[in-house]
Write a protein that holds these residues in place. Structure first.
Motif, mmCIF file in Angstrom:
data_model
loop_
_atom_site.group_PDB
_atom_site.id
_atom_site.type_symbol
_atom_site.label_atom_id
_atom_site.label_comp_id
_atom_site.label_asym_id
_atom_site.label_seq_id
_atom_site.Cartn_x
_atom_site.Cartn_y
_atom_site.Cartn_z
ATOM 1 N N ARG A 65 1.148 -84.224 -7.839
ATOM 2 C CA ARG A 65 1.219 -84.924 -9.121
ATOM 3 C C ARG A 65 0.729 -86.370 -9.025
ATOM 4 N NH1 ARG A 65 4.668 -80.880 -8.850
ATOM 5 N NH2 ARG A 65 4.786 -81.653 -6.744
ATOM 6 N N THR A 69 -2.661 -87.596 -10.849
ATOM 7 C CA THR A 69 -2.523 -88.381 -12.080
ATOM 8 C C THR A 69 -3.028 -89.822 -11.896
ATOM 9 O OG1 THR A 69 -0.183 -88.771 -11.605
ATOM 10 C CG2 THR A 69 -0.696 -87.005 -13.158
ATOM 11 N N VAL A 300 5.130 -85.112 -16.238
ATOM 12 C CA VAL A 300 3.834 -85.178 -15.541
ATOM 13 C C VAL A 300 2.780 -85.766 -16.473
ATOM 14 C CG1 VAL A 300 2.044 -83.835 -14.376
ATOM 15 C CG2 VAL A 300 4.464 -83.202 -14.097
#
Ligand code: CP
Length: 317
Positions: A65, A69, A300
């Motif tokens: 993640r 990101t 997320v």
């Protein structure tokens, strides 16, 4: 003493920890992230705020993640993103961390996003680059110490669903001892004025003296969850445990795994969060993780806007 993350004008120079980060700085990041959420939902998801800047992702520890990101966030700000593959870099030949940093600085890096197994590695880098005033360091998780952007995206998620931090009860459940996520979130929540922050877990997985962070301690899950507005479940971080701290994963699930029955003790509109990666059947039941109260995947998504906000603010935009 001046906060080492702030420059002499009180502006954010690096993001290393939420411990001691002023309320107004956190609020500014959350408000800026809110303005970026719209961008992430547009057809053309780009703004030019970091055009011409080079962001180096340095992940010395695994990530799904955070690394992804950060890359998406930097690209949406129009930065050039360089993902250093640590396994094929010269770190694998024995090059020191600071020599790697010196070499990447010589390539005119503007920002280092650093994940490292050693607590303090991003601080070390930030001190090392102090002669480069326009070079910024973002801690993407260091050992068991801090994970400030995860803490910020958790705060963003809580504010999105529950609005006012000053009226909330938030429970952080599980392996707090080894959790940089828990530490960052607790610092963030207390700075934002959350009156009731609870940690729930077995004695072996709660740090000694954790009350000093301004939390209430519970060893009984039912007692700790009663009346909560938000529940943050943590993974058992076996990779950081020295020796066995629990009888078994099954026993742990029985006492501290979040099931629908245990969730029913919290407020009827309580949200369920998890930073990921999840271990289903260990700290959380699938019926909860995939259920209507779970905001695990929105966390997320919000992480992109929050990381855009952090990078844009650091770069002075
Ligand atoms: N929450 C979090 O840090 O996940 P990753 O390890 O996948 O980045």
């Amino acid at each position: 003493m001046r906060n080492p993350q702030l420059n002499e004008r009180g502006e954010l120079r690096h993001l290393l920890t939420l411990d001691g980060l002023p309320h107004e700085v956190i609020l500014h990041i959350l408000d800026t992230a809110a303005s970026f959420v719209g961008i992430t939902e547009r057809d053309v998801k780009k703004v030019p705020l970091l055009r011409g800047k080079s962001v180096f992702n340095l992940f010395f520890e695994n990530s799904t993640r955070t690394r992804t990101t950060f890359e998406i966030a930097a690209k949406r700000l129009s930065a050039d993103v360089i993902n250093l593959n640590i396994n094929t870099s010269s770190a694998a030949k024995g090059e020191s961390l600071l020599d790697t940093i010196d070499n990447l600085s010589a390539m005119h890096a503007d920002m280092f996003v650093v994940r490292h197994a050693s607590s303090g590695a991003p601080h070390l880098i930030a001190r090392h680059v102090k002669e480069h005033p326009y070079l910024h360091v973002v801690n993407a998780g260091d050992g068991r110490h801090a994970h400030p952007t995860q803490g910020l995206l958790d705060l963003y998620t809580i504010r999105h669903y529950k609005q006012d931090f000053t009226k909330l009860s938030v429970a952080v459940v599980g392996d707090v001892l080894h959790s940089r996520v828990a530490r960052s979130l607790i610092h963030g929540l207390t700075t934002m004025g959350t009156p009731d922050v609870r940690v729930i877990g077995p004695r072996t997985l709660l740090p000694r003296g954790v009350e000093q962070l301004g939390v209430r301690v519970f060893h009984d899950m039912a007692e700790g969850l009663r009346g909560c507005d938000a529940i943050v479940m943590l993974r058992l971080q076996n990779e950081r445990m020295k020796g066995p701290l629990l009888p078994s994963a099954q026993e742990y699930f029985k006492s501290y795994g979040l099931t629908l029955e245990k969730l029913a003790l919290a407020k009827p509109d309580a949200i369920v969060m998890h930073p990921g990666p999840m271990n289903r059947g260990v700290e959380i039941d699938s019926a909860v993780a995939d259920g209507p109260r779970s905001v695990i995947l929105p966390q997320v998504t919000f992480g992109i806007a929050v990381r855009m906000a952090v990078m844009a603010i650091l770069a002075g935009n």
